[in-house]
Design a protein around this motif. Sequence first.
Motif, PDB file in Angstrom:
ATOM      1  N   ALA A  36     -27.788  19.829  61.888  1.00 37.69           N
ATOM      2  CA  ALA A  36     -29.151  19.818  62.664  1.00 37.69           C
ATOM      3  C   ALA A  36     -29.011  20.863  63.609  1.00 37.69           C
ATOM      4  N   GLU A  37     -27.930  20.914  64.205  1.00 37.33           N
ATOM      5  CA  GLU A  37     -27.770  21.328  65.650  1.00 37.33           C
ATOM      6  C   GLU A  37     -28.259  23.326  65.206  1.00 37.33           C
ATOM      7  N   ALA A  38     -28.444  23.101  63.359  1.00 41.53           N
ATOM      8  CA  ALA A  38     -28.498  24.919  63.043  1.00 41.53           C
ATOM      9  C   ALA A  38     -29.576  24.461  62.865  1.00 41.53           C
ATOM     10  N   ALA A  39     -30.397  23.857  62.650  1.00 42.69           N
ATOM     11  CA  ALA A  39     -31.736  23.580  62.654  1.00 42.69           C
ATOM     12  C   ALA A  39     -32.578  23.917  63.394  1.00 42.69           C
ATOM     13  N   GLY A  40     -32.211  23.322  64.438  1.00 44.10           N
ATOM     14  CA  GLY A  40     -32.992  22.713  65.965  1.00 44.10           C
ATOM     15  C   GLY A  40     -33.865  21.939  65.587  1.00 44.10           C
ATOM     16  N   VAL A  41     -33.131  20.809  65.019  1.00 40.14           N
ATOM     17  CA  VAL A  41     -32.941  19.314  65.389  1.00 40.14           C
ATOM     18  C   VAL A  41     -32.346  18.103  66.052  1.00 40.14           C
ATOM     19  N   PRO A  42     -33.440  17.341  66.817  1.00 36.45           N
ATOM     20  CA  PRO A  42     -32.331  16.449  67.103  1.00 36.45           C
ATOM     21  C   PRO A  42     -31.734  15.310  66.529  1.00 36.45           C
ATOM     22  N   ALA A  90     -19.425  10.496  58.477  1.00 36.47           N
ATOM     23  CA  ALA A  90     -18.815  10.393  60.042  1.00 36.47           C
ATOM     24  C   ALA A  90     -19.459  12.176  59.996  1.00 36.47           C
ATOM     25  N   ASP A  91     -18.607  12.161  61.330  1.00 32.83           N
ATOM     26  CA  ASP A  91     -19.332  13.205  62.189  1.00 32.83           C
ATOM     27  C   ASP A  91     -18.737  14.228  61.622  1.00 32.83           C
ATOM     28  N   ASP A  92     -17.410  14.358  61.417  1.00 35.66           N
ATOM     29  CA  ASP A  92     -16.636  15.560  60.738  1.00 35.66           C
ATOM     30  C   ASP A  92     -17.217  15.646  59.761  1.00 35.66           C
ATOM     31  N   VAL A  93     -17.496  14.765  58.133  1.00 38.12           N
ATOM     32  CA  VAL A  93     -17.204  15.156  56.926  1.00 38.12           C
ATOM     33  C   VAL A  93     -18.427  16.233  56.808  1.00 38.12           C
ATOM     34  N   VAL A  94     -17.864  17.159  55.964  1.00 39.81           N
ATOM     35  CA  VAL A  94     -18.511  18.322  55.290  1.00 39.81           C
ATOM     36  C   VAL A  94     -19.129  18.290  54.554  1.00 39.81           C
ATOM     37  N   ALA A  95     -20.476  17.792  54.435  1.00 37.64           N
ATOM     38  CA  ALA A  95     -21.585  17.480  53.066  1.00 37.64           C
ATOM     39  C   ALA A  95     -22.982  18.088  52.571  1.00 37.64           C
ATOM     40  N   ARG A 121     -22.676  16.431  59.276  1.00 42.79           N
ATOM     41  CA  ARG A 121     -24.384  16.308  60.211  1.00 42.79           C
ATOM     42  C   ARG A 121     -24.154  16.754  61.190  1.00 42.79           C
ATOM     43  N   ARG A 122     -24.082  16.748  61.999  1.00 43.36           N
ATOM     44  CA  ARG A 122     -23.885  17.246  63.296  1.00 43.36           C
ATOM     45  C   ARG A 122     -24.475  18.326  63.520  1.00 43.36           C
ATOM     46  N   ASP A 133     -30.676  12.577  66.143  1.00 44.96           N
ATOM     47  CA  ASP A 133     -31.202  11.188  65.523  1.00 44.96           C
ATOM     48  C   ASP A 133     -32.132  11.686  64.734  1.00 44.96           C
ATOM     49  N   LEU A 134     -33.193  12.372  64.686  1.00 44.72           N
ATOM     50  CA  LEU A 134     -34.266  12.972  63.565  1.00 44.72           C
ATOM     51  C   LEU A 134     -33.536  12.759  62.444  1.00 44.72           C
ATOM     52  N   ALA A 135     -32.327  13.847  62.114  1.00 47.44           N
ATOM     53  CA  ALA A 135     -31.772  14.275  61.032  1.00 47.44           C
ATOM     54  C   ALA A 135     -31.634  13.138  60.139  1.00 47.44           C
ATOM     55  N   ALA A 136     -30.602  11.901  61.590  1.00 48.06           N
ATOM     56  CA  ALA A 136     -29.900  10.891  60.714  1.00 48.06           C
ATOM     57  C   ALA A 136     -31.089  10.237  60.360  1.00 48.06           C
ATOM     58  N   ARG A 137     -32.351   9.747  60.783  1.00 50.25           N
ATOM     59  CA  ARG A 137     -33.430   9.067  60.067  1.00 50.25           C
ATOM     60  C   ARG A 137     -33.677   9.834  59.053  1.00 50.25           C
ATOM     61  N   VAL A 138     -33.637  10.774  58.938  1.00 57.90           N
ATOM     62  CA  VAL A 138     -34.358  11.681  57.284  1.00 57.90           C
ATOM     63  C   VAL A 138     -33.502  11.381  57.009  1.00 57.90           C
TER      64      VAL A 138
END
Length: 342
Positions: free
Chosen positions: A29-35, A52-57, A25-26, A37-42
């Motif tokens: 979000a970085e690849a899309a240039g989206v913050p 979790a941050d390390d889950v490839v999903a 998930r990190r 917290d905003l990506a998580a809210r979406v």
Amino acid sequence: MDRSGRPGADDMRRLILGPSPSYTRRQVAEAAGVPQDLAARVWRALGFATLADDVVAFTDADLAALNRIRDLLDEGLLDERTVIRMARALGRTTARLAQWQAEIMIETLLDPQGRPSDDDLARAMETVTRLLPDFEQTLLHVWRSQLAAAASRLTALADAGDEPVPTRPDLAVGFADLVSFTRVSRELDELALADLIESFESRASDVIAAHDGRLVKTLGDEVLFTAADPPTAAAIALDLVDELRPRGEGPDVRIGLAYGPVLPVMGDVFGTTVNLAARLTSMARPGTIVTDDGMAEGLAGAAGTDLLKLRRRPARGLGVVQPYVLRRADPARRRTQREEKE
């Protein structure tokens, strides 16, 4: 497939979504240039669990979706609040749609009473492969058609009023309720109960759509609908009573109708008019329709309807109301009344 070659849940997921996930998930979000917290809210608004941050999903399709959101924000077409609201509307609606369609397909393709064989699962996957493109195109077409209808209704309401955007438009609101549903549900097995609910909702939906009303929501033994004006709502209610009249076994239906200002929120409707329609439903006898005085005034002189004024009675939380029973006009009775006057 598992080691035995039996198709499984992961195979179905890949069939529908395509290539396997390749981002956390990190990373997405970085690849899309989206913050972050905003990506998580979406994702939460769309109805997906927080991972979790390390889950490839996340897949390239997820990255493309975030890219589109970033472009909308960068161009100023939507703000963050609107993006989240739109995402929540999309997530809630499609989650129910997907669950409903999956249940229908499983019931159609697999035996719900037994464990499916390898051949059954393979045949189901072949059918999904064949149907998926058609379902996708049909979904887009129906969504556009429904969007056009909704936008047209709101535009018409805006044109008819003084406000540029109708925040509390006047609508006819109706509740159709299955009588003695709790007792009936105890007498049926699970499959028979499911058939009863599906039959009730599908027949009610067909009648409402035929008159250009809007089915707002279903609550198992109850449907809530709206119509632009009292005559349309009356036509829906009268046809519902006829269509849902018990055919041998089964519960009867009763309906409450009210007309007045409503508050549209997230596809639902709220306000005193909605509450009044619910209270009137509880006053109705099986197989009858009870309306408020707003509906009665809107139906004055309307062809094909008769109104019988009842005694005033209290409605919980709303004070004393004036109810009416709505019936189809009886030409013979009206002819007799005219002859008596002459």
